[in-house]
Design an enzyme around this catalytic site. Structure first.
Site, PDB file in Angstrom:
ATOM      1  N   LYS A 207      34.716  55.924  40.770  1.00  0.00           N
ATOM      2  CA  LYS A 207      33.889  55.400  40.314  1.00  0.00           C
ATOM      3  C   LYS A 207      33.016  55.078  41.450  1.00  0.00           C
ATOM      4  O   LYS A 207      31.732  55.493  41.276  1.00  0.00           O
ATOM      5  CB  LYS A 207      34.185  54.078  39.559  1.00  0.00           C
ATOM      6  N   GLU A 213      42.537  55.930  48.557  1.00  0.00           N
ATOM      7  CA  GLU A 213      43.488  56.837  48.070  1.00  0.00           C
ATOM      8  C   GLU A 213      43.033  58.156  47.607  1.00  0.00           C
ATOM      9  O   GLU A 213      43.482  59.378  47.937  1.00  0.00           O
ATOM     10  CB  GLU A 213      44.336  56.165  46.946  1.00  0.00           C
ATOM     11  N   GLY A 268      37.220  50.254  35.364  1.00  0.00           N
ATOM     12  CA  GLY A 268      38.178  51.451  35.311  1.00  0.00           C
ATOM     13  C   GLY A 268      39.430  51.352  34.507  1.00  0.00           C
ATOM     14  O   GLY A 268      39.376  52.596  33.847  1.00  0.00           O
ATOM     15  N   ARG A 269      39.681  50.261  33.952  1.00  0.00           N
ATOM     16  CA  ARG A 269      41.004  50.526  33.052  1.00  0.00           C
ATOM     17  C   ARG A 269      40.179  50.450  31.560  1.00  0.00           C
ATOM     18  O   ARG A 269      41.293  50.718  30.775  1.00  0.00           O
ATOM     19  CB  ARG A 269      41.528  48.846  33.236  1.00  0.00           C
ATOM     20  N   GLU A 354      45.454  43.485  35.397  1.00  0.00           N
ATOM     21  CA  GLU A 354      44.455  43.294  36.352  1.00  0.00           C
ATOM     22  C   GLU A 354      43.327  42.588  35.733  1.00  0.00           C
ATOM     23  O   GLU A 354      42.544  42.026  36.239  1.00  0.00           O
ATOM     24  CB  GLU A 354      44.035  44.763  36.888  1.00  0.00           C
ATOM     25  N   HIS A 385      69.732  51.314  27.442  1.00  0.00           N
ATOM     26  CA  HIS A 385      71.002  51.603  28.305  1.00  0.00           C
ATOM     27  C   HIS A 385      70.567  50.905  29.657  1.00  0.00           C
ATOM     28  O   HIS A 385      71.153  51.315  30.750  1.00  0.00           O
ATOM     29  CB  HIS A 385      71.235  53.053  28.351  1.00  0.00           C
ATOM     30  N   LYS A 508      42.254  46.072  49.704  1.00  0.00           N
ATOM     31  CA  LYS A 508      41.688  47.399  50.145  1.00  0.00           C
ATOM     32  C   LYS A 508      41.049  46.676  51.548  1.00  0.00           C
ATOM     33  O   LYS A 508      41.245  47.675  52.471  1.00  0.00           O
ATOM     34  CB  LYS A 508      40.597  47.744  49.301  1.00  0.00           C
TER      35      LYS A 508
END
Length: 547
Positions: A207, A213, A268-269, A354, A385, A508
């Site tokens: 964005k 990263e 973003g999400r 978030e 399991h 950040k």
């Protein structure tokens, strides 16, 4: 909390929650004739069953009164109308506009200009996707694209990856999508292993175009292409960008015609529905991508039109809020009984934690109630399991969302039937449990009566069920929209901002301060905390030992 009506509504809910933590679910299923009618419903192709929670009917009434007092209808309508519901940043949250068909786009909160912009970007994505899929868009050497590497992190990564995995049945047979998010160099090596630069298309999704990263991985990909003989003008056939910062993408070297823009009001999400969804469209095709948007829009319509008492996202949010109060310390477990939805939990973790991992409300004061329970889980039957033992017999009570997809076909080994049977059986086991007497009878047959206590399961453990008749683009879109609206509703109930993420920004900033200190030629500042100084010295020594 200055509104006396709202304060009273919270008091009523909290009082009932304190006294209802041990309410018997089976007794309520038998004793409340309208329970199924009130707590199960169909919406946008999904079936939702919330009957198996420790939630008495009068408590549901109190929760609905709380929703009314918290002005959920008005806040929902404000979001749809484009009001700045992200109040700390002064932005709207118009993800609903991204999936609203025209002419609904203008009437669905965005305004005509936004609706036109959304339609234009969708058309740009469609033209590009069709060209790549049918082979008209080729790499610099004239070979068709066979592999797509999507570079992003957080919302720019989790949604597209989930969509590509969930809808793999609809994927183009030639195109294979890989996802690169972690800045760890080993993640990059895995992402490009056995790929040929001449047949690879890379999508860089950021964005801001400043996410560390993504920026570092994009630089590494540019170098990887150059090492494969693809640089300069040739790179335009292999590298595209998705961003709200077009100028920065151009400065990086992406051709203007290969940039797919979106606006800063796309969180973003909540961004899968925007140009961030480009890898999903490349994989499943524009028609199926639009079907996914249509499914989400169907849930948007339900959320905007259904009364609170029969509104699927609202009820899901109210049950979640109830559990945080009635079951202190509880978490939310999500178990999709569909391997195609194996990444759903990771997507939900970002969406819910978030969005609502906040401790202060609109007025800056501490929120009086617990927010954002931890979300975790994994695909059934695998997790039966691993952690299901703790769900059945552990000391904590953690409500489970069972996401059940009816398998598309029967197979000779009966695996689809086994999957369904296990989903339903685990939900029954959480409800019924196993008494000491039942466990004792089984233990007596073995001659080991002392095992009865170890075999007993308390039961009365809450769960929700979301049933999909099949996993197709429309139902997948509706499923994600269901949880998006649940998350926003919870934020409005707690009066927090579900659309910012200042805590993420702090990490950040600190990473930018610490990275230079890893340089062995740089003197460590005297003001560093002793433990950090010692740790950095140890890391420097380890690097020196490895050359």
């Amino acid at each position: 909390m200055t509104d006396p009506r709202l304060a009273q509504a919270w008091h009523d809910v909290a009082r009932r929650a304190r006294s209802s933590g041990e309410a018997e679910i089976e007794a309520m299923l038998r004793g409340e004739p309208d329970r199924a009618q009130r707590l199960s419903l169909d919406a946008a192709g999904l079936h939702l069953d919330l009957t198996r929670h420790r939630l008495p009917g009068d408590a549901l009434d109190a929760l609905l009164a709380l929703a009314e007092a918290a002005s959920i209808v008005q806040r929902r309508d404000a979001m749809y109308a484009g009001a700045p519901v992200n109040f700390t940043e002064g932005r709207p949250a118009l993800h609903v506009a991204l999936r609203a068909p025209r002419p609904d786009g203008a009437a669905n909160g965005a305004g005509a200009d936004v609706a036109v912009e959304v339609a234009e970007t969708l058309e740009q994505m469609s033209r590009f996707s069709e060209a790549v899929r049918d082979g008209a868009w080729r790499g610099a050497t004239g070979r068709p694209i066979s592999d797509v590497v999507h570079v992003g992190i957080g919302g720019s990564h989790l949604g597209p990856q989930l969509a590509c995995e969930a809808l793999a049945e609809y994927a183009h047979p030639r195109l294979h999508c890989r996802f690169l998010s972690n800045v760890d160099p080993h993640a990059f090596d895995r992402a490009v292993r056995e790929l040929e630069p001449s047949t690879t298309l890379a999508i860089v999704a950021s964005k801001s175009w400043h996410t560390l990263e993504t920026a570092r991985n994009a630089q590494a990909l540019r170098r990887w292409f150059a090492d494969g003989g693809i640089a300069g003008d040739a790179l335009a056939r292999h590298l595209v960008g998705v961003t709200a910062n077009v100028d920065a993408a151009v400065a990086f070297g992406i051709a203007p015609g290969s940039i797919f823009p979106f606006r800063d009001w796309v969180g973003g999400r909540y961004s899968l529905w925007s140009a961030i969804g480009l890898p999903a469209m490349l994989s499943i095709g524009p028609a199926n991508f639009r079907a996914m948007l249509a499914g989400a829009h169907a849930m948007d319509r339900h959320f905007s039109e259904a009364p609170l008492a029969s509104n699927a996202p609202v009820l899901l949010a109210l049950v979640s809020l109830w559990n945080t109060l009635a079951l202190p310390g509880s978490t939310e477990v999500v178990v999709p009984y569909s391997d195609a939805l194996r990444s759903l939990t990771a997507w939900l973790q970002q969406l819910q934690m978030e969005s609502n991992g906040k401790r202060v409300g609109r007025d800056g004061a501490q929120v009086a109630w617990p927010t954002a329970p931890v979300v975790w889980g994994g695909p059934g039957t695998d997790v039966q399991h691993s952690f299901f033992q703790a769900l059945h017999q552990g000391t904590g009570v953690h409500p489970v969302d069972f996401i059940v997809v009816v398998p598309s076909h029967r197979d000779p080994e009966g695996r689809g039937d086994a999957l369904l049977a296990n989903a339903l059986a685990q939900r029954e086991a959480l409800l019924r449990g196993r008494s000491g007497d039942e466990a004792g009878e089984a233990a007596d047959r073995d001659g080991r009566a002392w095992l009865a206590a170890h075999r007993a399961c308390p039961g009365n453990r809450p769960s929700s069920l979301v049933l999909l008749d099949r996993l197709d683009p429309a139902r997948f879109g509706a499923l994600l929209a269901l949880y998006e609206h649940k998350t926003a509703t919870l934020g409005w109930l707690w009066d927090i901002d579900s659309f910012d993420q200042w805590g993420v920004e702090l990490g950040k900033l600190l990473a930018g301060d610490i990275e230079p200190l890893l340089d062995p030629g740089r003197e460590l500042p005297a003001e560093l905390a002793p433990d950090l100084r010692a740790l950095l010295a140890r890391i420097r020594a380890a690097r020196a030992d490895r050359g």
